[in-house]
Write an enzyme that holds these catalytic residues in place. Structure first.
Site, mmCIF file in Angstrom:
data_model
loop_
_atom_site.group_PDB
_atom_site.id
_atom_site.type_symbol
_atom_site.label_atom_id
_atom_site.label_comp_id
_atom_site.label_asym_id
_atom_site.label_seq_id
_atom_site.Cartn_x
_atom_site.Cartn_y
_atom_site.Cartn_z
ATOM 1 N N TYR A 57 -1.925 2.322 -7.705
ATOM 2 C CA TYR A 57 -2.922 1.256 -7.817
ATOM 3 C C TYR A 57 -2.394 0.144 -8.725
ATOM 4 O O TYR A 57 -2.450 0.229 -9.945
ATOM 5 C CB TYR A 57 -4.219 1.828 -8.374
ATOM 6 C CG TYR A 57 -5.434 0.975 -8.114
ATOM 7 C CD1 TYR A 57 -5.529 -0.319 -8.622
ATOM 8 C CD2 TYR A 57 -6.497 1.449 -7.367
ATOM 9 C CE1 TYR A 57 -6.635 -1.105 -8.387
ATOM 10 C CE2 TYR A 57 -7.630 0.674 -7.134
ATOM 11 C CZ TYR A 57 -7.689 -0.604 -7.641
ATOM 12 O OH TYR A 57 -8.797 -1.383 -7.414
ATOM 13 N N TYR A 71 -0.433 -7.569 -0.806
ATOM 14 C CA TYR A 71 -0.992 -7.221 0.518
ATOM 15 C C TYR A 71 -2.465 -7.592 0.603
ATOM 16 O O TYR A 71 -2.870 -8.436 1.395
ATOM 17 C CB TYR A 71 -0.731 -5.737 0.766
ATOM 18 C CG TYR A 71 -1.623 -5.019 1.737
ATOM 19 C CD1 TYR A 71 -1.760 -5.427 3.055
ATOM 20 C CD2 TYR A 71 -2.313 -3.864 1.330
ATOM 21 C CE1 TYR A 71 -2.568 -4.731 3.939
ATOM 22 C CE2 TYR A 71 -3.113 -3.153 2.212
ATOM 23 C CZ TYR A 71 -3.248 -3.591 3.511
ATOM 24 O OH TYR A 71 -4.031 -2.894 4.378
#
Length: 389
Positions: A285, A333
């Protein structure tokens, strides 16, 4: 096995994954619309029907009563629901929760779902204020969450000699992966010099050390290993998963350079019967570059304080020593408020060999690590293809 969780290893599998529209979806689409898009895609990926879903796992900071709202919108009637709120790590935790529910007979086909129109709706960072719980941090005017992560980065630099250039290497590596992903929001060239020269947000983190703000939704479908073997795609088995948390507010974090990932990672690996050296692809993350650095250390890919040297010279980029955040991550992304579900989606696709130009060769074991709050909730899952059982 830790905590008597031997039952977890290989008893369930991910059988369907999908994203919704990503980036800026524009006016007219809601978070629930994006959840519906992703759910339809994940069901098709699995070869299942909406009526097969009897377990629902979802969380949102953008609408109330997530399981009720999502179930009503999708037209499903789950017999088990879970909306445990652990921030962006919630969705990785749901892999473990869904496995427990399936093993207990409380559901058979679990949907993990998330959607947000954070970019279209606002585009801003969350800021500490009157609407939040009263905190001793408030008089200092922090710009949360970035200030919390900047504190951790500054402490790591002071304690271990980590440099801004080393943190920038993480952003550059993520961008190189994103350039191989046609769905990534940011695909322009990015250099270490670009990261260092970009706008400072909270010292020592610049705007390129920070995740994107986008719209997007994702869905993951989990079922029993037995049922998974009869479905459309090769199952990706959940080999180990664990959760740990030490604090909520950053001022209560016991040590700014060590996260509870040291606990969640060790337990997940023990349940899986694997080690960091066995991991072929790691989805971490990366809300900020310092996250990736801390998690590489705390999960055992390198020693404490060695993260800076570990990431140098393109070590995390395509062709490097460890394939990390192969979608482009939250840095390049997408990042629609919470990113955990997208970590799972990319890991599953890599383990299935579906990632095209960014596919990692000989990929059998994937690690997914979610973080929630201010480096608060840490959740680690180890996934594997059929060869790992």
């Amino acid at each position: 096995m830790t905590g008597g969780e031997a039952w977890l290893r290989g008893s369930t599998a991910v059988v369907g994954v999908a994203e919704s529209d990503l980036g800026r979806v524009g006016p007219g689409l809601t978070a629930l619309d994006l959840i519906a898009q992703a759910t339809a895609g994940a069901l098709d990926d699995a070869g299942l029907e909406k009526a097969d879903i009897d377990g629902l796992f979802c969380h949102s900071a953008f609408f109330q009563n997530p399981p009720l709202a999502v179930a009503q919108y999708l037209g499903i009637r789950p017999r088990y629901s879970d909306s445990s709120a652990l921030g962006g790590s919630s969705f990785v935790a749901y892999l473990r929760h869904a496995t427990a529910a399936i093993n207990a007979g409380m559901c058979e086909v679990a949907l993990i779902a998330y959607g947000s129109t954070q970019l279209s709706s606002s585009g801003g960072l969350v800021r500490s204020g009157a609407a939040m719980l009263k905190s001793y941090e408030l008089p200092f005017g922090p710009r949360l969450p970035v200030t919390a992560y900047a504190l951790a980065a500054a402490r790591h630099m002071h304690q271990f000699g980590t440099t801004r250039e080393q943190l920038a290497e993480i952003a550059v590596a993520a961008r190189k992966w994103a350039q191989l992903n046609p769905r990534a929001y940011e695909r322009q060239d990015l250099t270490v010099a670009d990261v260092l020269a970009s706008r400072m947000v909270s010292t020592p983190l610049t705007i390129r050390d920070c995740c994107l703000v986008t719209d997007g939704g994702g869905a993951v479908i989990v079922t029993s290993a037995e049922r998974a073997r009869s479905l459309r795609k090769a199952p990706v088995f959940i080999l180990g998963a664990a959760e740990a948390q030490w604090h909520n507010d950053i001022f209560q974090m016991p040590e700014l350079t060590t996260t509870a990932a040291v606990e969640s990672g060790a337990r997940a690996f023990e349940i899986a019967g694997l080690r960091p050296a066995d991991v072929d692809v790691a989805q971490l993350y990366d809300a900020f570059t310092v996250n990736t650095l801390l998690f590489l250390e705390d999960l055992g890919f390198c020693g404490k304080g060695e993260g800076g040297s570990f990431v140098e010279r393109g070590a995390l980029a395509p062709g490097g020593r460890l394939a990390v955040n192969t979608s482009g991550g939250g840095l390049s992304y997408c990042h629609p408020g919470m990113f955990g579900v997208f970590l799972i989606i990319e890991a599953v696709r890599q383990l299935r060999g579906e990632c095209g130009d960014r596919q990692v060769g000989d990929c059998h074991v994937g690690l997914v690590h979610g973080s929630g709050g201010m480096l608060s909730s840490q959740v680690t899952a180890v996934l594997g293809d059929g060869s790992t059982l």
